[in-house]
Design a protein around this motif. Structure first.
Motif, PDB file in Angstrom:
ATOM      1  N   ARG A  46       0.838  -1.202   0.000  1.00  0.00           N
ATOM      2  CA  ARG A  46       0.000   0.000   0.000  1.00  0.00           C
ATOM      3  C   ARG A  46       0.871   1.249   0.000  1.00  0.00           C
ATOM      4  O   ARG A  46       1.876   1.316   0.693  1.00  0.00           O
ATOM      5  CB  ARG A  46      -0.878   0.026   1.254  1.00  0.00           C
ATOM      6  N   ALA A  61     -10.791   9.027  -8.261  1.00  0.00           N
ATOM      7  CA  ALA A  61     -10.367   7.641  -8.451  1.00  0.00           C
ATOM      8  C   ALA A  61     -11.511   6.700  -8.092  1.00  0.00           C
ATOM      9  O   ALA A  61     -12.424   7.061  -7.335  1.00  0.00           O
ATOM     10  CB  ALA A  61      -9.149   7.356  -7.574  1.00  0.00           C
ATOM     11  N   THR A  66      -8.670  -1.941 -10.875  1.00  0.00           N
ATOM     12  CA  THR A  66      -7.282  -2.215 -11.219  1.00  0.00           C
ATOM     13  C   THR A  66      -6.893  -1.329 -12.394  1.00  0.00           C
ATOM     14  O   THR A  66      -7.584  -1.287 -13.419  1.00  0.00           O
ATOM     15  CB  THR A  66      -7.088  -3.694 -11.594  1.00  0.00           C
ATOM     16  N   LEU A  73      -5.725   7.231 -13.590  1.00  0.00           N
ATOM     17  CA  LEU A  73      -5.950   7.046 -12.163  1.00  0.00           C
ATOM     18  C   LEU A  73      -7.063   7.976 -11.672  1.00  0.00           C
ATOM     19  O   LEU A  73      -7.940   7.571 -10.915  1.00  0.00           O
ATOM     20  CB  LEU A  73      -4.662   7.336 -11.385  1.00  0.00           C
ATOM     21  N   GLN A 157       4.574   3.874 -11.364  1.00  0.00           N
ATOM     22  CA  GLN A 157       4.565   2.769 -10.418  1.00  0.00           C
ATOM     23  C   GLN A 157       5.223   1.576 -11.099  1.00  0.00           C
ATOM     24  O   GLN A 157       5.359   1.545 -12.325  1.00  0.00           O
ATOM     25  CB  GLN A 157       3.131   2.417  -9.986  1.00  0.00           C
ATOM     26  N   VAL A 161      -1.695  -1.414 -10.565  1.00  0.00           N
ATOM     27  CA  VAL A 161      -2.054  -1.156  -9.173  1.00  0.00           C
ATOM     28  C   VAL A 161      -3.558  -1.329  -8.979  1.00  0.00           C
ATOM     29  O   VAL A 161      -4.335  -1.206  -9.928  1.00  0.00           O
ATOM     30  CB  VAL A 161      -1.638   0.262  -8.722  1.00  0.00           C
ATOM     31  N   ARG A 162      -3.917  -1.617  -7.764  1.00  0.00           N
ATOM     32  CA  ARG A 162      -5.319  -1.666  -7.368  1.00  0.00           C
ATOM     33  C   ARG A 162      -5.617  -0.431  -6.529  1.00  0.00           C
ATOM     34  O   ARG A 162      -4.857  -0.123  -5.591  1.00  0.00           O
ATOM     35  CB  ARG A 162      -5.606  -2.936  -6.565  1.00  0.00           C
ATOM     36  N   VAL A 163      -6.674   0.283  -6.858  1.00  0.00           N
ATOM     37  CA  VAL A 163      -7.036   1.477  -6.089  1.00  0.00           C
ATOM     38  C   VAL A 163      -7.714   1.033  -4.792  1.00  0.00           C
ATOM     39  O   VAL A 163      -8.803   0.450  -4.814  1.00  0.00           O
ATOM     40  CB  VAL A 163      -7.972   2.399  -6.895  1.00  0.00           C
ATOM     41  N   THR A 182      -5.050   6.017  -2.525  1.00  0.00           N
ATOM     42  CA  THR A 182      -4.138   4.995  -2.011  1.00  0.00           C
ATOM     43  C   THR A 182      -4.189   3.805  -2.947  1.00  0.00           C
ATOM     44  O   THR A 182      -5.277   3.351  -3.321  1.00  0.00           O
ATOM     45  CB  THR A 182      -4.533   4.554  -0.591  1.00  0.00           C
ATOM     46  N   VAL A 183      -3.021   3.342  -3.339  1.00  0.00           N
ATOM     47  CA  VAL A 183      -2.953   2.199  -4.240  1.00  0.00           C
ATOM     48  C   VAL A 183      -2.182   1.066  -3.572  1.00  0.00           C
ATOM     49  O   VAL A 183      -1.508   1.257  -2.556  1.00  0.00           O
ATOM     50  CB  VAL A 183      -2.283   2.569  -5.582  1.00  0.00           C
ATOM     51  N   THR A 186      -1.408  -5.555  -7.212  1.00  0.00           N
ATOM     52  CA  THR A 186      -2.553  -6.431  -7.498  1.00  0.00           C
ATOM     53  C   THR A 186      -2.369  -7.806  -6.877  1.00  0.00           C
ATOM     54  O   THR A 186      -3.217  -8.682  -7.059  1.00  0.00           O
ATOM     55  CB  THR A 186      -2.737  -6.577  -9.019  1.00  0.00           C
TER      56      THR A 186
END
Length: 339
Positions: A46, A61, A66, A73, A157, A161-163, A182-183, A186
């Motif tokens: 995170r 966001a 994903t 984003l 990144q 990424v997963r939000v 915040t990301v 995955t």
């Protein structure tokens, strides 16, 4: 384990006629020391995303989404903020004549997105880079496709990424001191709380077995501990927890299998395995006695005769203890203390 000194000698008379009132058998099995706690599914690494320039959120966001290479984003001042891949964070605007690792990352991403015609991927922002940036900006629908990348236009990144959360809502003002979202990676992980007394289980590499709400189990290993968010809002994964409170552990799952929404929302059962012994001889703990001359022994029972033999003890788990010694084998009867 408290053992009673019986005063018996391993050289005691083997012709003794009185058998112990209770007997048990030596068995061959696996012993596992474990601790089971509740856990929750989460995602690793995170981290907070901030805007290096001031502006207003015009499209927030989307939590749970994903985001991959080249996707948005969020939007700031009606301008898309796009995810590109690289380990060096954005620290400046990029334009013709610039050199550096950020330019290399930009060019790699443009190439992978299909805007690399005539582009030589290196650390130089040249005319070919500018042309590729213009084509990319037009594909995003940007009205100002000038071939320059603004400082707040991209977020680098290491991969998709997963939000996790949208920390700035629509119409919120943002800037360098504001967390926009915040990301996390995955890669799914499991987080669980351990008492301070069980801190040894938080050691990296400790094996865990995770029972899923949807059924079935997944194996995993402790990959680190997690401390609360720091003062700037960034979570610190993989750091050692401090203080006298509980320890939050992160477990990386191994093996395949899809995780369901039920798994993401439900409570998981996490079994930590601190130590295990495969295919060993065991007896109930109460069958082992302390010998007067030191060490431990078992009272072997053969018909109505008994004799004391010295043994080496090992792992203890679930009321049984590992034993070894000359002449010991599965199925032999031994005396046991009455329950």
């Amino acid at each position: 384990m408290i053992l009673t000194n019986t005063g018996k000698d391993p050289a005691a008379d083997a012709r003794k006629s009185a058998a112990p009132p209770t007997t048990t058998e030596i068995t061959r099995t696996d012993l596992v020391q474990s601790k089971t706690v509740d856990g929750q599914l989460d995602y690793a690494q995170r981290r907070a995303v901030k805007s290096p320039v001031e502006g207003t959120v015009t499209k927030a966001a989307e939590p749970g989404r994903t985001v991959a290479l080249g996707q948005r984003l969020y939007e700031r001042d009606a301008r898309p903020v796009v995810l590109l891949y690289g380990s060096t964070p954005v620290y400046r605007a990029m334009k013709a004549g610039d050199r550096g690792p950020d330019v290399l990352q930009l060019e790699r991403s443009l190439r992978d997105l299909g805007f690399g015609s005539g582009l030589y991927v290196d650390t130089r922002f040249d005319a070919a880079t500018k042309a590729a940036v213009k084509s990319w900006q037009k594909s995003l629908g940007m009205t100002e496709a000038n071939g320059e990348v603004g400082k707040g236009d991209v977020v680098f990144q290491r991969g998709p990424v997963r939000v996790v959360s949208a920390d700035a809502a629509l119409a919120d003002g943002i800037g360098p001191d504001t967390k926009v979202l915040t990301v996390a990676s995955t890669k799914p992980v499991v987080r669980a709380q351990l008492d301070q007394a069980d801190r040894a289980l938080a050691t990296g590499g400790t094996t865990a077995e995770v029972s899923l709400p949807s059924g079935g189990t997944r194996r995993g290993k402790v990959s680190g501990t997690v401390v609360p968010e720091s003062s700037d809002g960034a979570a610190e994964d993989g750091a050692a927890a401090s203080g006298d409170g509980d320890v939050e552990v992160e477990i990386t799952l191994t093996g395949g299998g899809e995780l369901t929404e039920k798994d993401r929302q439900g409570t998981l059962s996490v079994k930590f395995v601190s130590e295990s012994r495969k295919d060993v001889l065991t007896v109930p703990v109460e069958a082992v006695v302390a010998l007067r001359e030191g060490g431990y022994g078992l009272e072997l029972v053969q018909g109505r005769k008994t004799r004391m033999v010295q043994v080496e003890t090992g792992l203890t788990a679930d009321g049984r203890i590992e034993v070894s010694g000359a002449g010991l084998r599965e199925g032999l009867k031994v005396g046991a203390a009455e329950q």
